[in-house]
Motif scaffolding. Structure first.
Motif, mmCIF file in Angstrom:
data_model
loop_
_atom_site.group_PDB
_atom_site.id
_atom_site.type_symbol
_atom_site.label_atom_id
_atom_site.label_comp_id
_atom_site.label_asym_id
_atom_site.label_seq_id
_atom_site.Cartn_x
_atom_site.Cartn_y
_atom_site.Cartn_z
ATOM 1 N N UNK A 1 6.946 0.434 7.896
ATOM 2 C CA UNK A 1 7.923 1.520 7.727
ATOM 3 C C UNK A 1 8.955 1.503 8.843
ATOM 4 N N UNK A 2 8.508 1.197 10.045
ATOM 5 C CA UNK A 2 9.443 1.169 11.179
ATOM 6 C C UNK A 2 10.433 0.006 11.031
ATOM 7 N N UNK B 1 -11.080 -1.126 9.243
ATOM 8 C CA UNK B 1 -10.070 -1.667 8.316
ATOM 9 C C UNK B 1 -9.010 -0.629 7.965
ATOM 10 N N UNK B 2 -9.421 0.628 7.874
ATOM 11 C CA UNK B 2 -8.424 1.679 7.595
ATOM 12 C C UNK B 2 -7.504 1.855 8.809
ATOM 13 N N UNK B 3 -8.051 1.771 10.008
ATOM 14 C CA UNK B 3 -7.195 1.833 11.214
ATOM 15 C C UNK B 3 -6.181 0.681 11.193
ATOM 16 N N UNK B 4 -6.653 -0.506 10.807
ATOM 17 C CA UNK B 4 -5.748 -1.673 10.756
ATOM 18 C C UNK B 4 -4.656 -1.459 9.708
ATOM 19 N N UNK B 5 -5.072 -0.916 8.542
ATOM 20 C CA UNK B 5 -4.104 -0.648 7.478
ATOM 21 C C UNK B 5 -3.068 0.370 7.959
ATOM 22 N N UNK B 6 -3.550 1.405 8.618
ATOM 23 C CA UNK B 6 -2.653 2.461 9.075
ATOM 24 C C UNK B 6 -1.615 1.899 10.060
ATOM 25 N N UNK B 7 -2.074 1.082 10.992
ATOM 26 C CA UNK B 7 -1.139 0.487 11.966
ATOM 27 C C UNK B 7 -0.132 -0.419 11.263
ATOM 28 N N UNK C 1 0.821 -1.216 0.000
ATOM 29 C CA UNK C 1 0.000 0.000 0.000
ATOM 30 C C UNK C 1 0.854 1.265 0.000
ATOM 31 N N UNK C 2 1.958 1.229 0.735
ATOM 32 C CA UNK C 2 2.817 2.415 0.812
ATOM 33 C C UNK C 2 4.081 2.264 -0.032
ATOM 34 N N UNK C 3 3.998 1.401 -1.037
ATOM 35 C CA UNK C 3 5.103 1.311 -1.996
ATOM 36 C C UNK C 3 6.392 0.745 -1.428
ATOM 37 N N UNK C 4 6.254 -0.162 -0.452
ATOM 38 C CA UNK C 4 7.446 -0.748 0.182
ATOM 39 C C UNK C 4 8.313 -1.480 -0.851
ATOM 40 N N UNK C 5 7.657 -2.166 -1.797
ATOM 41 C CA UNK C 5 8.422 -2.981 -2.759
ATOM 42 C C UNK C 5 9.494 -2.158 -3.474
ATOM 43 N N UNK C 6 9.173 -0.905 -3.770
ATOM 44 C CA UNK C 6 10.123 -0.054 -4.507
ATOM 45 C C UNK C 6 11.353 0.269 -3.663
ATOM 46 N N UNK C 7 11.240 0.034 -2.350
ATOM 47 C CA UNK C 7 12.370 0.316 -1.450
ATOM 48 C C UNK C 7 13.286 -0.895 -1.287
ATOM 49 N N UNK C 8 12.860 -2.031 -1.858
ATOM 50 C CA UNK C 8 13.622 -3.275 -1.657
ATOM 51 C C UNK C 8 14.440 -3.592 -2.902
#
Ligand code: TGC
Ligand code: FAD
Length: 394
Positions: free
Chosen positions: A308-309, A296-302, A14-21
């Motif tokens: 990211x952490x 579900x958005x709260x779960x996604x946000x967490x 969702x937050x584009x993590x793959x592009x960081x790997x």
């Protein structure tokens, strides 16, 4: 609506993590994910209910390189980056925390202790066989009366001709009944904590399986009794000295937990989101209600925060600037957040949510342990508090 087939990819990235790997990291992650999807997820509920750890998977896990992934190849390791190691733990824990625990203890605790504090002979004797899964290790630090405060341990190693005799009890030891060797921490004649490689078939060594767990049911947890067990001199971890030695191992395993918990949260979020899209109440999918969307958005946000952490922790590790309070903060926050996400997923599945036919309640029960072991939430709070404020509040 995002179709269920694509939902998992949509959520995971969702937050584009793959592009960081790197492509290597993605390859490693996807290989472990495919394995877990095929060989673990379909059976995990049953294994958990029956209290079974699937030992038949150990050679395949070794083949995937999950034992000692960051260790040099000369010792059977894969020389992978810390982020690749983290991603492996993420994918194992997507299957079950007990599976990740098995790998954490083998790699981050038992193998790392020998790698970091052992002699060259000890490294070559044990590490390649541990990397191939031929030898399973466990790590005995906690005692019935010394958990958060391991400095108060009572296990002793008394000098005798040719070695030491170790006496004491270790409790809550992952892999205890599966292990051929136990890395046992004990106080020497001077009261200094040192590590000892104890073959579990030594005279006076007994491992008793703890069968009453309502958490981590897929993981083998044991009590170790050592009654005057003779440990030869060449089994002492030569450079281990003081509490800092076992704590140094914990830093490695806690790092793996910081990533592993992301996998458990992703599995719960994926399950809950796809369930919400197909479960009909009052004539429409529950995903079309405002309250379910907020949840579900709260779960996604967490979950995104956790990802990211973990990723930033991996970067700190990779650049050599990671300190153990960074690991404590991430382990503390990610274990707690995953637990909250799992509980929310369980609520969304409602009645079905209490069955191990669906993963959330299994993850939720497992994460109670994850929140506790390798340092409780409170202990990590105090580790970070001390680092932040310079005051020791233990
Ligand atoms: P303290 O004075 O803080 O520390 C003693 C020495 O150790 C150093 N140190 C560390 N080094 C590396 N990594 C860390 N995380 C470290 N934490 C401390 C410290 O710098 C000091 O070095 P030196 O040279 O000055 O002597 O010791 P303390 O007695 O005040 O206790 C500190 C405390 C409470 C943080 C520590 O005891 C602790 O972390 N307690 C929690 C115990 C714990 O986490 N146990 C885990 C057991 S293993 C397990 O749960 C496996 S589950 C595995 C699975 O299935 O995945
Ligand atoms: P305690 O230390 O008795 O703590 C009780 C409560 O008091 C906790 O809430 C704690 O946070 C709080 N507390 C303690 N001190 C303070 C303080 N100063 N201020 C505020 N609050 C405080 N250990 C190993 O060595 N090897 C393993 O392989 C291993 N595997 C495990 C597997 C499982 C399934 C479990 C459940 C545990 C495992 N452990 C293992 C042990 C685990 O690390 C300990 O349970 C954990 O460190 C906490 O110790 P304790 O249970 O004795 O709790």
């Amino acid at each position: 609506m995002v179709q269920t087939d694509n939902l998992s990819a949509h959520i995971d990235n969702y937050f584009g993590i793959d592009a960081q790997l790197s492509s290597d990291e993605i390859q490693v992650r996807d290989a472990v994910r495919r394995f877990v999807d095929a060989k673990v997820r379909p059976y995990a509920g049953q294994w958990w209910q029956d209290g079974i750890f699937p030992t038949e998977l150990v050679p395949q896990l070794a083949e995937l390189g999950v034992f000692g992934p960051t260790l040099p190849e000369q010792y059977g390791g894969s020389g992978l980056s810390p982020i690749a190691y983290g991603l492996m733990m993420q994918e194992l824990e997507r299957g079950d925390s007990g599976l990740r625990s098995f790998a954490s203890v083998q790699s981050g605790l038992a193998m790392y202790a020998i790698y970091k504090y052992g002699s060259e002979d000890q490294r070559t004797a044990y590490l390649p066989k541990m990397a191939s899964g031929e030898i399973i290790g466990c790590f005995g630090l906690t005692e019935p009366d010394a958990g958060s405060d391991p400095a108060s341990m009572r296990t002793v190693a008394k000098s005798v001709p040719g070695g030491v005799r170790v006496t004491g009890v270790k409790r809550w030891i992952t892999n205890g009944n599966l292990a051929q060797i136990a890395v046992v921490w004990a106080k020497d004649d001077q009261g200094v904590i040192r590590g000892y490689i104890v073959p579990t078939n030594s005279e006076g060594f007994i491992a008793r399986h703890i069968s009453t767990k309502a958490s981590m049911r897929m993981s083998v947890t044991s009590e170790l009794y050592l009654d005057n067990v003779f440990v030869p001199e060449d089994h002492v971890l030569v450079s281990s000295r003081g509490l800092g030695s076992p704590l140094g191992c914990l830093t490695q395993a806690r790092y793996g937990i910081a990533w592993g918990t992301v996998g458990a949260a992703l599995d719960c979020l994926n399950e809950a989101a796809s369930y919400a899209q197909t479960r009909i109440a009052f004539g429409k999918p529950i995903a079309a209600t405002q309250l379910m969307q907020e949840r579900l958005v709260d779960m996604l946000s967490m979950t995104v925060n956790m990802q990211l952490k973990a990723l930033q922790l991996g970067r700190l590790y990779q650049s050599g600037s990671m300190r153990y309070p960074h690991v404590s903060l991430t382990k503390r926050d990610n274990a707690r957040a995953a637990l909250v996400v799992a509980r929310m997923a369980r609520e969304i599945l409602a009645g079905n949510g209490i069955s191990v036919d669906y993963p959330p309640i299994r993850h939720m029960a497992n994460l109670e342990t994850v929140d506790t072991y390798e340092g409780t939430y409170e202990i990590h709070t105090l580790i970070v508090g001390r680092d932040l404020l310079g005051e020791n509040a233990f």
